[in-house]
Motif scaffolding. Structure first.
Motif, PDB file in Angstrom:
ATOM      1  N   MET A  83      29.208  41.179  43.567  1.00 53.24           N
ATOM      2  CA  MET A  83      30.127  42.039  42.824  1.00 53.24           C
ATOM      3  C   MET A  83      31.151  42.667  43.781  1.00 53.24           C
ATOM      4  O   MET A  83      32.352  42.697  43.491  1.00 53.24           O
ATOM      5  CB  MET A  83      29.346  43.132  42.082  1.00 53.24           C
ATOM      6  CG  MET A  83      30.200  44.065  41.233  1.00 53.24           C
ATOM      7  SD  MET A  83      30.837  45.544  42.072  1.00 53.24           S
ATOM      8  CE  MET A  83      29.389  46.283  42.757  1.00 53.24           C
ATOM      9  N   LEU A  84      30.690  43.132  44.924  1.00 49.30           N
ATOM     10  CA  LEU A  84      31.602  43.733  45.901  1.00 49.30           C
ATOM     11  C   LEU A  84      32.612  42.706  46.421  1.00 49.30           C
ATOM     12  O   LEU A  84      33.790  43.025  46.611  1.00 49.30           O
ATOM     13  CB  LEU A  84      30.810  44.333  47.068  1.00 49.30           C
ATOM     14  CG  LEU A  84      29.999  45.580  46.728  1.00 49.30           C
ATOM     15  CD1 LEU A  84      28.991  45.874  47.828  1.00 49.30           C
ATOM     16  CD2 LEU A  84      30.913  46.771  46.495  1.00 49.30           C
ATOM     17  N   ALA A  85      32.173  41.482  46.619  1.00 46.47           N
ATOM     18  CA  ALA A  85      33.088  40.422  47.061  1.00 46.47           C
ATOM     19  C   ALA A  85      34.131  40.123  45.992  1.00 46.47           C
ATOM     20  O   ALA A  85      35.316  39.947  46.297  1.00 46.47           O
ATOM     21  CB  ALA A  85      32.301  39.162  47.416  1.00 46.47           C
ATOM     22  N   ARG A  86      33.708  40.075  44.712  1.00 46.42           N
ATOM     23  CA  ARG A  86      34.657  39.828  43.617  1.00 46.42           C
ATOM     24  C   ARG A  86      35.686  40.962  43.505  1.00 46.42           C
ATOM     25  O   ARG A  86      36.873  40.703  43.312  1.00 46.42           O
ATOM     26  CB  ARG A  86      33.922  39.654  42.291  1.00 46.42           C
ATOM     27  CG  ARG A  86      33.262  38.289  42.151  1.00 46.42           C
ATOM     28  CD  ARG A  86      32.776  38.042  40.731  1.00 46.42           C
ATOM     29  NE  ARG A  86      31.743  38.981  40.310  1.00 46.42           N
ATOM     30  CZ  ARG A  86      30.436  38.829  40.537  1.00 46.42           C
ATOM     31  NH1 ARG A  86      29.996  37.778  41.189  1.00 46.42           N
ATOM     32  NH2 ARG A  86      29.575  39.725  40.107  1.00 46.42           N
ATOM     33  N   VAL A  87      35.231  42.207  43.645  1.00 46.75           N
ATOM     34  CA  VAL A  87      36.146  43.353  43.579  1.00 46.75           C
ATOM     35  C   VAL A  87      37.148  43.277  44.724  1.00 46.75           C
ATOM     36  O   VAL A  87      38.352  43.479  44.529  1.00 46.75           O
ATOM     37  CB  VAL A  87      35.356  44.683  43.615  1.00 46.75           C
ATOM     38  CG1 VAL A  87      36.276  45.867  43.863  1.00 46.75           C
ATOM     39  CG2 VAL A  87      34.568  44.870  42.325  1.00 46.75           C
ATOM     40  N   ALA A  89      38.082  40.574  46.401  1.00 47.87           N
ATOM     41  CA  ALA A  89      38.976  39.435  46.149  1.00 47.87           C
ATOM     42  C   ALA A  89      40.068  39.811  45.146  1.00 47.87           C
ATOM     43  O   ALA A  89      41.238  39.457  45.325  1.00 47.87           O
ATOM     44  CB  ALA A  89      38.174  38.234  45.647  1.00 47.87           C
ATOM     45  N   ALA A  90      39.702  40.526  44.101  1.00 47.26           N
ATOM     46  CA  ALA A  90      40.679  40.955  43.103  1.00 47.26           C
ATOM     47  C   ALA A  90      41.718  41.887  43.726  1.00 47.26           C
ATOM     48  O   ALA A  90      42.918  41.761  43.457  1.00 47.26           O
ATOM     49  CB  ALA A  90      39.989  41.638  41.930  1.00 47.26           C
ATOM     50  N   LEU A  92      42.664  41.924  46.751  1.00 48.44           N
ATOM     51  CA  LEU A  92      43.500  41.145  47.674  1.00 48.44           C
ATOM     52  C   LEU A  92      44.309  40.063  46.969  1.00 48.44           C
ATOM     53  O   LEU A  92      45.038  39.313  47.605  1.00 48.44           O
ATOM     54  CB  LEU A  92      42.620  40.505  48.758  1.00 48.44           C
ATOM     55  CG  LEU A  92      41.883  41.464  49.688  1.00 48.44           C
ATOM     56  CD1 LEU A  92      40.944  40.702  50.614  1.00 48.44           C
ATOM     57  CD2 LEU A  92      42.883  42.297  50.495  1.00 48.44           C
ATOM     58  N   GLY A  93      44.175  39.978  45.649  1.00 49.37           N
ATOM     59  CA  GLY A  93      44.915  38.984  44.887  1.00 49.37           C
ATOM     60  C   GLY A  93      44.380  37.576  45.070  1.00 49.37           C
ATOM     61  O   GLY A  93      45.131  36.611  44.929  1.00 49.37           O
ATOM     62  N   ARG A  94      43.110  37.427  45.366  1.00 53.66           N
ATOM     63  CA  ARG A  94      42.534  36.104  45.615  1.00 53.66           C
ATOM     64  C   ARG A  94      41.649  35.614  44.478  1.00 53.66           C
ATOM     65  O   ARG A  94      40.841  34.726  44.670  1.00 53.66           O
ATOM     66  CB  ARG A  94      41.716  36.140  46.901  1.00 53.66           C
ATOM     67  CG  ARG A  94      42.560  36.433  48.111  1.00 53.66           C
ATOM     68  CD  ARG A  94      41.753  36.395  49.365  1.00 53.66           C
ATOM     69  NE  ARG A  94      42.576  36.757  50.491  1.00 53.66           N
ATOM     70  CZ  ARG A  94      42.113  36.919  51.697  1.00 53.66           C
ATOM     71  NH1 ARG A  94      40.836  36.742  51.954  1.00 53.66           N
ATOM     72  NH2 ARG A  94      42.913  37.257  52.679  1.00 53.66           N
ATOM     73  N   VAL A  95      41.805  36.201  43.315  1.00 55.31           N
ATOM     74  CA  VAL A  95      41.014  35.773  42.166  1.00 55.31           C
ATOM     75  C   VAL A  95      41.630  34.490  41.637  1.00 55.31           C
ATOM     76  O   VAL A  95      42.812  34.409  41.390  1.00 55.31           O
ATOM     77  CB  VAL A  95      40.985  36.864  41.075  1.00 55.31           C
ATOM     78  CG1 VAL A  95      40.234  36.376  39.860  1.00 55.31           C
ATOM     79  CG2 VAL A  95      40.353  38.119  41.629  1.00 55.31           C
ATOM     80  N   GLY A  96      40.792  33.467  41.467  1.00 54.92           N
ATOM     81  CA  GLY A  96      41.366  32.199  41.168  1.00 54.92           C
ATOM     82  C   GLY A  96      41.084  31.584  39.901  1.00 54.92           C
ATOM     83  O   GLY A  96      41.486  30.648  39.421  1.00 54.92           O
TER      84      GLY A  96
END
Length: 96
Positions: A83-87, A89-90, A92-96
């Motif tokens: 969850m922390l990695a997904r947050v 990534a979001a 940093l604009g890296r959600v794909g």
């Protein structure tokens, strides 16, 4: 960076009998580097509130002498880190 063991994350000492040693390979330098990275990772996990009881960190050396950090997580801690990695990534604009 705090000293090993200061943050409550479980860490193991080096185990010289854990693998085959090759003459001329500098395993100690890799292990020292991994030990520092292990402490850094433990500090970072503490800062974001990951429960230390669900995390096990271990510094080691690879067959070529390079440092290796082994991370073992409980199911709950793995979900928290995911969850922390997904947050992050979001953010940093890296959600794909």
């Amino acid at each position: 960076m705090c000293g090993l063991g200061d943050d409550g994350f479980e860490r193991e000492a080096a185990d010289p009998e854990a693998g085959i040693w090759v003459r001329g390979v500098d395993y100690l330098s890799g292990w020292r580097d991994a030990r520092e990275a292990t402490a850094e990772l433990g500090d970072a996990l503490s800062l974001v509130g990951v429960e230390s009881a669900g995390v096990r960190l271990r510094a080691a050396s690879g067959a070529d002498g390079s440092g290796v950090v082994r991370l073992e997580l409980s199911v709950a801690s793995a979900r928290e880190v995911a969850m922390l990695a997904r947050v992050t990534a979001a953010r940093l604009g890296r959600v794909g």
